[in-house]
Design an enzyme around this catalytic site. Structure first.
Site, short mmCIF file in Angstrom:
data_model
loop_
_atom_site.label_atom_id
_atom_site.label_comp_id
_atom_site.label_asym_id
_atom_site.label_seq_id
_atom_site.Cartn_x
_atom_site.Cartn_y
_atom_site.Cartn_z
N LYS A 188 18.48 -27.49 -12.31
CA LYS A 188 17.04 -27.53 -12.00
C LYS A 188 16.66 -26.49 -10.98
O LYS A 188 15.55 -25.98 -11.00
CB LYS A 188 16.62 -28.94 -11.54
CG LYS A 188 16.58 -29.94 -12.68
CD LYS A 188 15.62 -31.09 -12.44
CE LYS A 188 15.59 -32.01 -13.67
NZ LYS A 188 14.88 -33.26 -13.46
N LYS B 158 20.75 -30.36 -24.66
CA LYS B 158 20.23 -31.72 -24.81
C LYS B 158 18.73 -31.69 -25.12
O LYS B 158 18.02 -30.79 -24.67
CB LYS B 158 20.57 -32.53 -23.54
CG LYS B 158 19.41 -32.94 -22.69
CD LYS B 158 19.77 -33.83 -21.53
CE LYS B 158 18.62 -33.69 -20.52
NZ LYS B 158 18.22 -34.86 -19.84
N LYS C 78 12.35 -33.21 -22.62
CA LYS C 78 10.89 -33.18 -22.69
C LYS C 78 10.33 -31.94 -22.02
O LYS C 78 9.19 -31.58 -22.24
CB LYS C 78 10.29 -34.45 -22.10
CG LYS C 78 10.73 -34.73 -20.68
CD LYS C 78 10.29 -36.11 -20.24
CE LYS C 78 11.03 -36.49 -18.99
NZ LYS C 78 11.36 -37.83 -18.79
P1 ATP Z 1 14.17 -33.81 -18.44
O1 ATP Z 1 14.46 -33.82 -19.91
O2 ATP Z 1 12.77 -33.36 -18.11
O3 ATP Z 1 15.22 -33.14 -17.62
P2 ATP Z 1 15.11 -36.43 -18.53
O4 ATP Z 1 14.52 -36.90 -19.82
O5 ATP Z 1 16.53 -36.05 -18.49
O6 ATP Z 1 14.19 -35.30 -17.96
P3 ATP Z 1 14.50 -39.00 -17.45
O7 ATP Z 1 13.21 -39.13 -18.13
O8 ATP Z 1 14.48 -39.58 -16.10
O9 ATP Z 1 14.95 -37.51 -17.37
O10 ATP Z 1 15.65 -39.68 -18.29
C1 ATP Z 1 15.58 -41.02 -18.61
C2 ATP Z 1 16.83 -41.46 -19.32
O11 ATP Z 1 16.96 -40.84 -20.58
C3 ATP Z 1 18.13 -41.14 -18.57
O12 ATP Z 1 18.98 -42.26 -18.66
C4 ATP Z 1 18.72 -39.99 -19.33
O13 ATP Z 1 20.12 -39.96 -19.24
C5 ATP Z 1 18.28 -40.32 -20.74
N1 ATP Z 1 18.18 -39.11 -21.56
C6 ATP Z 1 17.42 -38.03 -21.32
N2 ATP Z 1 17.55 -37.11 -22.29
C7 ATP Z 1 18.45 -37.63 -23.19
C8 ATP Z 1 19.01 -37.15 -24.41
N3 ATP Z 1 18.68 -35.98 -24.91
N4 ATP Z 1 19.90 -37.95 -25.05
C9 ATP Z 1 20.24 -39.16 -24.54
N5 ATP Z 1 19.75 -39.66 -23.40
C10 ATP Z 1 18.86 -38.91 -22.72
#
Ligand code: ATP
Ligand code: LTN
Length: 336
Positions: free
Chosen positions: A119, A201, A204
């Site tokens: 980040k 991964k 969003k």
């Molecule tokens: P960003 O994508 O903006 O970095 P994020 O989606 O990783 O944000 P959070 O919204 O806080 O961050 O994540 C919420 C949950 O979703 C966490 O448990 C994270 O591990 C899970 N998660 C996020 N992206 C994935 C993915 N691509 N596959 C599986 N689990 C995910």
């Protein structure tokens, strides 16, 4: 004399940032499991708005997205009668414990967090100290509720391990104070990959909107994104090394339909991607349809959402305060 043995339910804690719109990755990696766990555990789920401001947020958008995440918790099946649902900034104990834990976290260990490294590269104009201590606030979230298990996607495993280390250090310095939490990572769906770059991964915050599916995406958008998903030059719907795009679509289809990956391979034996990709699209549309419709309904009912987060914060604050009082005593603060 007969004795009834009632085992105390274990505690689950997790959180999601309101930093954007939730993706299929968030659902399959996290939210889906939140719902499955609420029957057997004492569950506490939070919308972590304080984490979200470690990168710049537009205030009205943050406010709206916070309610959206709460609505999506409910739409995915979380029940406020069974689970505690609240907004992180409503329970001041999170910030208070985070300060103490900062003093039990080594600079070196915080520097090793890969999310911070990623980040701070992506937001090189705003490498603030909050971004650096983000995992310490996350440790506070978890440890305040004496959490046994933390359901997260695999990207958060390192942060949960840091929370364990901090808890062990604190317990070792004083005496047993915190339960040592464990990550709870799903066997399938722990890392849903981008549809456009299956080595990254699904996120969003991806600039390319075709890489992710949002829970609120319209059916035609979901179909388009699935049909355009990057695959490979082979044509077989089977899992394999170097077939990252197809592996990802098989995982998504399997989770959306409740089939095993082997059953998916058998279903599409002898058929190509031209058949498979629209089938993935349709399965995801059906999986997300009720969640989207329920979320839209809930967002029209702000009074209900407010009652959920008010009550949730009260329940959470009670638990959190018990732990914080204990911590204050142990570190040597004079009682108020
Ligand atoms: P960003 O994508 O903006 O970095 P994020 O989606 O990783 O944000 P959070 O919204 O806080 O961050 O994540 C919420 C949950 O979703 C966490 O448990 C994270 O591990 C899970 N998660 C996020 N992206 C994935 C993915 N691509 N596959 C599986 N689990 C995910
Ligand atoms: N960092 C997490 C969100 C989060 C969290 C938590 C998850 C904040 N506090 C406590 C589990 C437990 C993320 O998914 N990006």
């Amino acid at each position: 004399m007969s004795e009834v043995i009632t085992e105390k339910k274990q505690t689950i804690f997790s959180g999601v940032q309101p930093s954007g719109k939730l993706t299929l990755g968030n659902y399959l990696g996290a939210l889906r499991n939140f719902t499955l766990l609420q029957e057997d555990y004492n569950c506490v789920y939070c919308v972590v708005d304080m984490h979200a401001i470690t990168v710049r947020q537009d205030p009205p958008t943050l406010r709206r997205q916070t309610l959206e995440v709460l609505a999506q918790y409910l739409a995915c099946g979380l029940d406020p009668a069974k689970s505690t649902l609240f907004i992180q900034s409503h329970v001041p104990a999170h910030a208070e414990l985070a300060w103490i834990l900062n003093c039990f976290t080594m600079f070196g260990e915080a520097s090793r967090m890969t999310q911070f490294k990623d980040k701070s590269q992506r937001h090189s104009d705003n490498v603030n100290v909050g971004l650096f201590t983000y995992p310490v606030l996350m440790a506070a979230d978890i440890l305040l509720y004496q959490t046994d298990k933390v359901p997260v996607g695999v990207d958060q495993k390192q942060h949960v391990e840091l929370a364990r280390n901090i808890a062990q250090r604190f317990n070792g310095t004083f005496s047993d104070t915190f339960v040592i939490p464990e990550p709870y990572i799903p066997r399938e769906g722990a890392k849903i990959m981008s549809l456009q770059d299956p080595l990254r991964k699904m996120s969003k915050s991806d600039e390319n909107a075709n890489g992710f599916i949002l829970l609120m995406d319209k059916p035609e958008d979901i179909m388009r994104k699935c049909k355009r998903a990057v695959t490979d030059s082979d044509t077989r719907v089977v899992r394999g090394e170097g077939k990252d795009g197809v592996n990802n679509l098989i995982t998504i289809y399997a989770l959306a339909t409740g089939k095993t990956p082997e059953e998916v391979e058998a279903e599409f034996a002898g058929r190509g991607y031209g058949d498979f990709k629209p089938a993935v699209g349709e399965a995801v549309v059906e999986l997300l349809r009720p969640i989207r419709e329920k979320t839209e309904d809930l967002l029209r009912n702000k009074d209900y959402l407010e009652s959920v987060y008010h009550e949730g914060a009260q329940k959470a604050a009670y638990q959190a305060r018990k732990t914080l009082d204990k911590v204050y005593r142990k570190v040597g603060f004079v009682q108020r």
